[in-house]
Design an enzyme around this catalytic site. Sequence first.
Site, PDB file in Angstrom:
ATOM      1  N   LYS A  85       0.801  -1.288  -0.067  1.00 23.00           N
ATOM      2  CA  LYS A  85      -0.181  -0.032   0.009  1.00 23.00           C
ATOM      3  C   LYS A  85       0.776   1.224  -0.009  1.00 23.00           C
ATOM      4  O   LYS A  85       0.231   2.417  -0.422  1.00 23.00           O
ATOM      5  CB  LYS A  85      -1.028   0.126   1.183  1.00 23.00           C
ATOM      6  N   SER A  95       2.061  -9.635  -1.055  1.00 25.32           N
ATOM      7  CA  SER A  95       1.678  -8.296  -0.832  1.00 25.32           C
ATOM      8  C   SER A  95       1.634  -7.640   0.492  1.00 25.32           C
ATOM      9  O   SER A  95       1.846  -6.543   0.776  1.00 25.32           O
ATOM     10  CB  SER A  95       0.053  -8.091  -1.382  1.00 25.32           C
ATOM     11  N   GLU A 128     -10.073   5.520   3.113  1.00 30.19           N
ATOM     12  CA  GLU A 128     -10.797   4.454   3.570  1.00 30.19           C
ATOM     13  C   GLU A 128      -9.887   3.398   3.985  1.00 30.19           C
ATOM     14  O   GLU A 128      -8.722   3.355   3.491  1.00 30.19           O
ATOM     15  CB  GLU A 128     -11.756   3.832   2.489  1.00 30.19           C
TER      16      GLU A 128
END
Lengths: 384, 235
Positions: free
Chosen positions: A83, A369, A105
């Site tokens: 991210k 990830s 969010e």
Amino acid sequence: MKGFYGRYGGRFIPETLIPAVEELEEAFEAFKKDKEAQRELDELLKSYAGRPTPITYAKRMSEAYGFELYLKREDLLHTGAHKINNTLGQAMLTKFMGKRRIIAETGAGQHGVATATAAALLGLECVIYMGAVDAQRQAPNVKRMKLLGAEVRIVEEGSRTLKDAINAALKDWVTNVKTTHYLIGSVVGPHPFPEIVAYFQSVIGREARAHFEEKGFYPDAVVACVGGGSNAVGIFRGFVDLDVELIGVEAGGTGDNLGEHARTLGLGKPGILHGAFSYLLYDENGQVLPVHSVSAGLDYPGVGPEHAHLKDTGRVEYAYCRDEDALFAFKELSRLEGIIPALESSHALGFLLKHRERFEGKKVLVNLSGRGDKDLGIVLGGGL
Amino acid sequence: MKGLYLIAGYPDFETFSRAVEIAEAAGFDFIEVGIPFSDPVADGPFLTKAAQEAIKKGVSFERALDWMRSYKGSLKLYVMTYANVLWAMGLEKASKELEKVGVEGVIVADLPNSEHGFFKSNGFSLPLISFATPESRRKDIKELEKVNEGFIYFVSVRGTTGGRFNPDEETKEKILHLKNHCKVPVVLGFGISTKEDAEEALKLAHGFVIGTEAVRRLSSGIKDFESWCFEIGKV
């Protein structure tokens, strides 16, 4: 058509936000051409986030399961997931536009933490919206966000998960559009967000491809989990023009009945939510359906429009992994490789382990990830 | 042009029908029939909650259509909803069905003017109401001046439904400019709740529509709704 991937995408948002997304699109085009900004971002990715990330050959797991498993180690990045690639980029873009406040969010809390981190680094005001259910199951990340100086607003509407956090963030944005940038965390939302997030995440695929080119071969298959789909788009973009199988793995939850899964591409149909025309899980009246996944990051009834297009063209195969298979893979990778994967990434691994015969002798690259520290409560507590 | 937004079948179809009759008697010109959606990103907390209750009670496109088919009053009917509710019905079919029951036009909260083409190219032929906002730029206003169907819905506050009506000077100028240059009426919405707001709105534009306050009054009882409605209707 501009702003669409095939027939999917568009800008299905209140009119008030249209000037803001157009301003964003212009800023993004200028940002891409600005050599100084690019250099600054590359430097942050390198010296702050920890890029490039390595590719690890998972030797013991490969021997145990009969394939050659390579892991793209996004779990090693600062804040523990891919991210940060996107939040650093978009936070720079926010300053580029002269805005001082960002909202975001978060589902699993990884995007919230990565946003709060980028905001702290660049001196921006930061508000994170998180569904009450997610805030409970990913409590350590709530504390992390607060420590990083962000305000965390708990969302009690609807299913109180990622979908409702996005609704709340959109409502904030429509109210504070003049001062605020909405830092969306996945390849979802109105154009140009899916393209911006894909652009910042495609560094994953670029690095991975360069790694294999140096080794003199390509993997036979690339596998990534898909919620909104940002880590998957990020890695797929490095291989989409090659003869390499691409597989996106959705959250299969506990079964295929209503409310038991988040198989948007597998069991949904085209529809409109959160600014985009894409696949969606909804009923005959157009109401969005409840979804379930043991992983908060995959617990979402929509998916990015680029994935919808890649599904229809057949370039990417979209499969699924049930909760129990993801939990098994979580433990298996920890035990065999000393790597605790995020529950999201565990879905990509779980799919692979479940279908080991299909991949026998093949070279498979999995996008790891994120790391799984945040999930210990769920896994050791027996799941939600 | 005085309008009320009410959620179809909220709090129940009988009360809703009665409310529409009262609105006509009080001097309103049109009703926006709200078809609820599970994820209404343009709505504030009150209408979001009311929409969820209505969905739970089974309010749907079909049920709203049944009501409009049986409607015998003389108020003009518009439909207000979200894109996926119409998409799920099939855009061509939804448009034809709504036309058959006499709907004048459709307001889709998450369909900006620039995506009208998406609906039209998929067979939606009823007028789609265009939006103006405090954020509208010169080029948006130029486009709005060409609109020749329905009305211009001026979203008078930055924010969701149920906010406060308090347009700044720049916004007032935009409203007045559109009023003087558009081929269709300009109607103000979002945040209007009192007689004073309504009077102010009529000075600026051709009309107004009240949503949150109307639904709130109705949910607290038909008597309360009736007296409020007659007060606003006199404006």
